[in-house]
Design a protein around this motif. Structure first.
Motif, short mmCIF file in Angstrom:
data_model
loop_
_atom_site.label_atom_id
_atom_site.label_comp_id
_atom_site.label_asym_id
_atom_site.label_seq_id
_atom_site.Cartn_x
_atom_site.Cartn_y
_atom_site.Cartn_z
N UNK A 197 30.91 -34.88 30.20
CA UNK A 197 31.74 -35.57 29.22
C UNK A 197 31.21 -36.98 28.95
N UNK A 198 30.84 -37.68 30.00
CA UNK A 198 30.27 -39.02 29.84
C UNK A 198 28.97 -38.98 29.05
N UNK A 199 28.17 -37.94 29.30
CA UNK A 199 26.91 -37.78 28.57
C UNK A 199 27.16 -37.57 27.08
N UNK A 200 28.13 -36.71 26.76
CA UNK A 200 28.44 -36.43 25.36
C UNK A 200 28.98 -37.68 24.65
N UNK A 201 29.83 -38.44 25.36
CA UNK A 201 30.38 -39.66 24.76
C UNK A 201 29.26 -40.67 24.49
N UNK A 202 28.34 -40.82 25.45
CA UNK A 202 27.23 -41.76 25.27
C UNK A 202 26.33 -41.30 24.13
N UNK A 203 26.10 -40.01 24.03
CA UNK A 203 25.27 -39.48 22.95
C UNK A 203 25.91 -39.74 21.59
N UNK A 204 27.24 -39.60 21.53
CA UNK A 204 27.94 -39.87 20.28
C UNK A 204 27.85 -41.35 19.91
N UNK A 205 27.99 -42.24 20.91
CA UNK A 205 27.85 -43.67 20.65
C UNK A 205 26.43 -43.99 20.16
N UNK A 206 25.44 -43.32 20.73
CA UNK A 206 24.06 -43.53 20.31
C UNK A 206 23.87 -43.12 18.85
N UNK A 207 24.45 -41.97 18.50
CA UNK A 207 24.34 -41.49 17.11
C UNK A 207 25.06 -42.43 16.16
N UNK A 208 26.24 -42.91 16.54
CA UNK A 208 26.99 -43.84 15.69
C UNK A 208 26.22 -45.13 15.46
N UNK A 209 25.64 -45.67 16.54
CA UNK A 209 24.87 -46.91 16.42
C UNK A 209 23.63 -46.69 15.55
N UNK A 210 23.01 -45.54 15.70
CA UNK A 210 21.82 -45.23 14.88
C UNK A 210 22.19 -45.16 13.41
N UNK A 211 23.30 -44.49 13.09
CA UNK A 211 23.71 -44.38 11.70
C UNK A 211 24.07 -45.74 11.11
N UNK A 212 24.73 -46.61 11.93
CA UNK A 212 25.04 -47.96 11.45
C UNK A 212 23.76 -48.73 11.16
N UNK A 213 22.81 -48.62 12.06
CA UNK A 213 21.54 -49.32 11.88
C UNK A 213 20.82 -48.82 10.64
N UNK A 214 20.85 -47.52 10.44
CA UNK A 214 20.18 -46.92 9.28
C UNK A 214 20.83 -47.36 7.99
N UNK A 215 22.17 -47.36 7.96
CA UNK A 215 22.89 -47.77 6.76
C UNK A 215 22.58 -49.23 6.42
N UNK A 216 22.49 -50.06 7.46
CA UNK A 216 22.20 -51.47 7.25
C UNK A 216 20.78 -51.67 6.72
N UNK A 217 19.84 -50.90 7.25
CA UNK A 217 18.45 -51.07 6.83
C UNK A 217 18.18 -50.48 5.46
N UNK A 218 19.01 -49.52 5.02
CA UNK A 218 18.80 -48.87 3.73
C UNK A 218 18.98 -49.83 2.56
N UNK A 219 19.72 -50.92 2.77
CA UNK A 219 19.96 -51.86 1.65
C UNK A 219 18.77 -52.80 1.45
N UNK A 220 17.81 -52.78 2.38
CA UNK A 220 16.64 -53.64 2.24
C UNK A 220 15.49 -52.82 1.65
N UNK A 221 14.98 -53.17 0.50
CA UNK A 221 13.87 -52.42 -0.10
C UNK A 221 12.66 -52.39 0.83
N UNK A 222 11.93 -51.29 0.78
CA UNK A 222 10.75 -51.12 1.62
C UNK A 222 9.75 -52.23 1.35
N UNK A 223 9.30 -52.91 2.39
CA UNK A 223 8.26 -53.93 2.26
C UNK A 223 8.75 -55.29 1.82
N UNK A 224 10.07 -55.43 1.64
CA UNK A 224 10.58 -56.73 1.19
C UNK A 224 10.44 -57.77 2.28
N UNK A 225 9.84 -58.93 1.99
CA UNK A 225 9.69 -59.98 3.01
C UNK A 225 11.02 -60.63 3.35
N UNK A 226 11.04 -61.37 4.44
CA UNK A 226 12.26 -62.04 4.88
C UNK A 226 12.56 -63.21 3.95
#
Length: 259
Positions: A16-45
């Protein structure tokens, strides 16, 4: 509840702890992906705000990695519990398990010795040897391997393999004798000052019950002497052995735990 049931519950908790941690990992990954999707590829800082936003993306992905590692850790713990075939003296059916294990070890020992006698015979043809080895219950694959010399130049089962199995037989016999002895012994209960002591032979533990939580200094002494807190039994306990018995004797002499 016996040890097997406690092991099953522990494995389920780890899963159960493993499944919960895996779900948190997936949620964090999706958040990170959604945040990075708004930045055009190759755009400088662009400026401080953009830099902080990118750091937040990076940190969120880092959280995903950490949760993934935790998921793997708990999954490994669950597998370890599930695949643990060790026999403990506090198992309710320890005697039966040890008797079965002993019978299997002795069967294997007899088979290996009989196989070596057949395969090393100079009066028997290889075809006859093959048939006799199969009659012993060996598979075709096992028989073929026995005709290949090992690193010691021996054919058949290596001498060290037979020796090691013999040592395991002696060890299991000793463990079985101890398990039978403990099963026949009655638990002892007595008090030393305000500490209630139980020599629990059915669980192979010496258990100490206190009136409330002992202070830190006493807990340190208990830990140094092999005692651990058992939330399940509500006591401090250690395996019944020479060290734990000696510790109890010291408590009796001092009429309490000296810190």
């Amino acid at each position: 509840m016996d040890r097997d049931e406690r092991q099953r519950i522990r494995a389920e908790r780890y899963r159960t702890l493993s499944l919960k941690a895996a779900q948190r990992a997936e949620n964090a990954y999706q958040r990170s992906k959604s945040m990075s999707d708004v930045i055009p590829m190759g755009q400088p800082v662009h400026g401080l705000a953009d830099r902080k936003y990118r750091e937040k993306i990076w940190n969120t992905m880092g959280q995903s990695v950490k949760h993934s590692e935790k998921a793997g850790y708990w999954a490994d713990k669950a597998s370890s519990v599930e695949n643990n075939t060790s026999i403990y003296l506090d198992d309710d059916n320890a005697v039966e398990k040890l008797e079965n294990k002993l019978r299997e070890l002795e069967r294997v020992q007899e088979t290996m010795k009989a196989a070596n006698k057949i395969i090393r015979s100079k009066k028997t043809s290889e075809l006859e040897k093959h048939d006799k080895l199969v009659e012993l219950g060996l598979t075709e694959s096992q028989v073929r391997k026995l005709f290949v010399p090992n690193c010691f130049g021996e054919i058949g089962f290596a001498t060290c393999t037979i020796t090691n199995n013999g040592a395991n037989i002696r060890r299991v016999k000793q463990q079985l004798e101890k398990a039978r002895t403990m099963k026949s012994m009655e638990n002892k209960e007595y008090s030393i000052g305000d500490i209630d002591v139980v020599e629990n032979y059915s669980e192979n533990r010496i258990q100490l019950f206190f009136n409330g939580k002992p202070d830190e200094a006493v807990r340190d002494v208990l830990k140094k002497n092999g005692f651990r807190w058992s939330g399940y039994n509500g006591c401090w306990q250690a395996y019944i052995n020479y060290s734990s018995r000696l510790f109890i004797q010291k408590i009796k002499e001092n009429e309490g735990i000296q810190v």
